[in-house]
Design a protein around this motif. Sequence first.
Motif, PDB file in Angstrom:
ATOM      1  N   ILE A 127      -5.569  -1.687  -6.461  1.00  0.00           N
ATOM      2  CA  ILE A 127      -5.263  -1.899  -5.044  1.00  0.00           C
ATOM      3  C   ILE A 127      -5.345  -0.592  -4.268  1.00  0.00           C
ATOM      4  N   LEU A 128      -4.899   0.504  -4.900  1.00  0.00           N
ATOM      5  CA  LEU A 128      -4.995   1.811  -4.236  1.00  0.00           C
ATOM      6  C   LEU A 128      -6.467   2.180  -4.021  1.00  0.00           C
ATOM      7  N   GLY A 131      -7.775   0.223  -1.387  1.00  0.00           N
ATOM      8  CA  GLY A 131      -7.197   0.735  -0.153  1.00  0.00           C
ATOM      9  C   GLY A 131      -7.976   1.929   0.380  1.00  0.00           C
TER      10      GLY A 131
ATOM     11  N   THR B  25      -1.249   9.014  -5.432  1.00  0.00           N
ATOM     12  CA  THR B  25      -1.263   8.464  -4.076  1.00  0.00           C
ATOM     13  C   THR B  25      -1.597   9.542  -3.047  1.00  0.00           C
ATOM     14  N   THR B 270       1.345  -4.531   1.528  1.00  0.00           N
ATOM     15  CA  THR B 270       0.256  -3.703   1.008  1.00  0.00           C
ATOM     16  C   THR B 270      -1.093  -4.310   1.378  1.00  0.00           C
ATOM     17  N   ALA B 273      -1.855  -3.924   4.940  1.00  0.00           N
ATOM     18  CA  ALA B 273      -2.222  -2.547   5.254  1.00  0.00           C
ATOM     19  C   ALA B 273      -3.668  -2.274   4.850  1.00  0.00           C
ATOM     20  N   ILE B 274      -4.097  -2.823   3.694  1.00  0.00           N
ATOM     21  CA  ILE B 274      -5.474  -2.604   3.261  1.00  0.00           C
ATOM     22  C   ILE B 274      -6.424  -3.262   4.254  1.00  0.00           C
ATOM     23  N   ASN B 277      -6.661  -1.194   7.244  1.00  0.00           N
ATOM     24  CA  ASN B 277      -7.067   0.186   7.000  1.00  0.00           C
ATOM     25  C   ASN B 277      -5.985   1.179   7.381  1.00  0.00           C
ATOM     26  N   ILE B 282      -0.378   2.017   2.926  1.00  0.00           N
ATOM     27  CA  ILE B 282      -0.874   1.725   1.576  1.00  0.00           C
ATOM     28  C   ILE B 282      -0.262   2.716   0.586  1.00  0.00           C
ATOM     29  N   GLN B 283      -0.323   4.011   0.953  1.00  0.00           N
ATOM     30  CA  GLN B 283       0.227   5.044   0.064  1.00  0.00           C
ATOM     31  C   GLN B 283       1.703   4.800  -0.216  1.00  0.00           C
ATOM     32  N   CYS B 285       3.461   2.056   0.060  1.00  0.00           N
ATOM     33  CA  CYS B 285       3.714   0.829  -0.695  1.00  0.00           C
ATOM     34  C   CYS B 285       3.368   1.017  -2.172  1.00  0.00           C
ATOM     35  N   VAL B 286       2.200   1.631  -2.443  1.00  0.00           N
ATOM     36  CA  VAL B 286       1.808   1.835  -3.843  1.00  0.00           C
ATOM     37  C   VAL B 286       2.820   2.738  -4.533  1.00  0.00           C
TER      38      VAL B 286
END
Lengths: 277, 316
Positions: A127-128, A131, B25, B270, B273-274, B277, B282-283, B285-286
């Motif tokens: 997912i990252l 992303g 991340t 997440t 957010a993806i 963009n 994203i960062q 959440c991950v």
Amino acid sequence: MRKKKLRDPLVWGGIIFMVALVLFAIFGPFLPAGVKEPVYDPVGLPHLPYGSAHAALGTDEIGRSFLQRIAYGARVSLLIGITVQLINLTFGVFMGVVSSFAPKWIAGFVMRLTDGMFAFPDILLAILIIGILGPGWFPVIVALSITGWPSIARLTKTQLATIKEREFVVAARAVGAPTPYLVFKHLLPQMSGILLAVTMIDLAGTILAESTLSFLGIGVQMPMPSWGGLINNARFQMNSYPTEIIAPCVVLSLTVFALNFIGDGLRAYFDPKSSNV
Amino acid sequence: MQLIKALSLRLLFGVVSLLIISFVTFIASAVAKGDPATYVAGEKATKEQYLRIRHQMGLDQPLMTRYGIYLENMAHGDFGTSYQGIHEPVADVLKRTVPMTAKIAFLAIGLASFMGITLGTLAAIRENRGLDRSILTVSTLGVTLPNFVLAPILVYIFAVKLDKLPVGWEVQLRGPEWMYLLLPVVVLSLRPTAMLTRLTRASMVETLRQEFIRTAIAKGVPPFRLITKYALRNAILPVVTTIGTTFGFLLTGSFVVERFFIMPGIGSKTIEAILSNDLPVIQGCVLATGAMFIGVNTVVDMMLPILDPRIREAQV
């Protein structure tokens, strides 16, 4: 040792299903198309239920044959799955060989990297990566390739550790066979069976992962159909068109079962000692 | 003393994993295309404004210095701000979404542990009989069936046909919360339940064959006590370890379940957010999801030396 025949009916069931699926993926899109004369429903779209005259599974909201959509989805899912699996196999075997034969500091680094990859949940890394790259089929391949190779690398390493000590390998080394020759002529052929078995199981995992990402909406993007995307699309009209969610779910589940059956059967066949929980 | 040493070793390992995940991340923002400063400065910014903001954000510093700043900011609870909407601080986003995800994850792992250990024990007691066979078959299905196949089936039966449970989360809940949590938690727990069932069964079958069990039976220990006190106590260790690793699968499922049931948790955030963009979100959440994963794994790892003195000794 190889006298025993592959008798397991589940394996043959799985193989027959996969052959049928590949044929369906190749020829399915040429099946009789959806509606010739769109029948407009009250909302104004030619959205047919299953069992209609021209389309056995009905049509989607813009009149495309649903059976065809699933066939196209099979192409996408299988192609992505096989591509990812080929990359994983190449890279994983390479890393496994490196960690068995390279100088200690390289091997140590590779092993630390593999262990580190195991400690991190695959889906999170995937997912990252998506992303960073944005949604689409290409990022899916990248993400699943980066997360998929460690299991193959670890398997290769453990297999090599046992084969390396066998007499024929020691003999080959004694007469001066160089390491690359040893790896390609003696070691890898020995483990090709088990690698094939694991590849089948991993292929199921890859297809599932791709479907998951597409279901979440960050994998393969519409209009390119994929099973996960079709399921995601259909869930909002589950009440009126239940087959649209049932059909891709059934095909996906059967594919995953079939590949797992093939993989488990092959593993039991090639490596009878390993028992699975 | 040994115990403390073993525990601190695991804690250290957890901290190192956290550092690694924060670095991963952090790297994401360095390799992602587009410059964060342009997002913050906006389209109308002049060259000087852009450069000033870039300097303020520390983007002209070397990579490792920036990582240091990143860690320092996080220690102060500053995870950056969202690029989208009202530029909400990521810390607030996390505060809003993490409790929901943590709630369903812990309920699911609790349900899965209870069901898995019970079913696995029952199957092991009735090894190779009808009950065992049927539990094994169902659990094989459970391991292979993906969540997004299971969720529609259950929703179709319970929410659409029977109309007993809600289809998904709503902003204004029209009923008790457990009704909304029931389907997501059940869907989420199915796969861990199946895995834990199979593992408990395998471990119990092996334990029940051992001699101390035969001795206990000969001594006349009552059956219930025999299973819970003698066998399960010995068979449970690999199961406890797996509860930790299954938490990873739970996170996987959490994305799907939250998305399917439209729940305002970190998983659906997440994905949102993806799709928009929004890199800082994203960062964040991950990182938060990874931290939860590492946290649970560390706790489980720390429980092992407490449960089993042999591990304590082997470690140190």
